[in-house]
Design an enzyme around this catalytic site. Structure first.
Site: not given
Length: 277
Positions: A27, A29, A36, A188
């Site tokens: 994921t 990418a 990724g 985050y």
């Protein structure tokens, strides 16, 4: 239980394509400068058939911009170590709670009905701040993309994959629990910390299905998001005097997908090149 013998000499010889016959979803990418993309190139070079997930609107809204998905896939094909390996790609907005299960099903179907390796590399950039600046919307946005979607991807992967050896899950964290943490990116850091904390529980849950679960902290990686004096200041914090490159954590992640790493699970592994904060 009887003591296992040493491996036979032929078993010690490294397989040139250790992921031949395996299938993988990576994921996030969506950029050739990203981790990724580097991971996908390594997996493909090791013989895996790879499905690349992208969410172009996210990158298009960032200062670094977006790549065309077909260009990213073409770059991964250049690294193929097995002429039979496949590189496919498709979109997905992982802030939608229905998307993770749909993405797993789509990737597995595209790769012949089976998914062995899940690399959850995606994350939300921006929409964050200090403790004084964050609000509920920021927290919810990062929860939805950085954590909730990852757990739902792992859930869907575990439900779809038949029990048996060779299953792999690799999550990504950000060293938010090292040194001074990430005080400027509270939302985050919170959600990435949750992934590090859940790693051991997930590994215990999935051990019986032959799936290992590990989390990688890649440290600061040069993905074209910083320049100038700030870039040089970060480079000086590495023992080698340079930033980590996307292929640095990619080598570790690809190795974790191989049989050589079959005894490693439930770990949070730092790949920071001796970074000193």
């Amino acid at each position: 239980m009887p003591r296992l013998p040493h491996p036979a000499p032929e078993a010690l010889r490294r397989e040139p394509l250790p992921l031949r016959g395996r299938t993988a979803l990576v994921t996030g990418a969506s950029r050739r400068a990203g981790i990724g993309h580097a991971v996908a190139r390594r997996l493909a070079a090791y013989g895996a058939s790879v499905y690349l997930h992208h969410h172009v609107p996210h990158d298009a809204a960032m200062p670094w911009g977006a790549d065309r998905p077909e260009d990213v896939a073409a770059s991964v094909r250049e690294a193929l170590g097995d002429p039979d390996a496949e590189v496919l790609s498709g979109p997905g907005d992982l802030s939608d709670p229905d998307t993770p299960a749909e993405l797993i099903a789509t990737a597995a179907s595209a790769l012949g009905g089976r998914l062995d390796i899940l690399i959850a590399n995606h994350a939300l950039s921006g929409s964050d701040g200090t403790l004084d600046e964050i609000d509920a919307a920021m927290l919810d946005a990062h929860w939805a993309v950085d954590t909730r979607s990852v757990l739902l991807l792992v859930q869907a992967h575990a439900r779809l994959r038949p029990p048996g050896p060779g299953g792999r899950v690799v999550l990504m964290t950000s060293g938010q629990d090292i040194a001074s943490g990430m005080p400027g990116e509270i939302a985050y850091a919170l959600q990435k910390g949750a992934l590090a904390s859940i790693t051991r529980s997930l590994s215990t849950t999935l051990a019986g299905q032959g799936i290992t679960v590990n989390t990688v902290n890649p440290g600061p990686v040069d993905t074209d998001y910083l320049t100038g004096e700030a870039y040089e200041a970060v480079a000086a914090c590495f023992l080698a005097g340079r930033w980590g490159m996307p292929d640095d954590p990619a080598r570790l992640i690809a190795w974790l997908a191989t049989e050589e790493a079959g005894w490693i699970t439930g770990e949070v592994i730092n790949s920071e090149g001796g970074f000193r904060r």
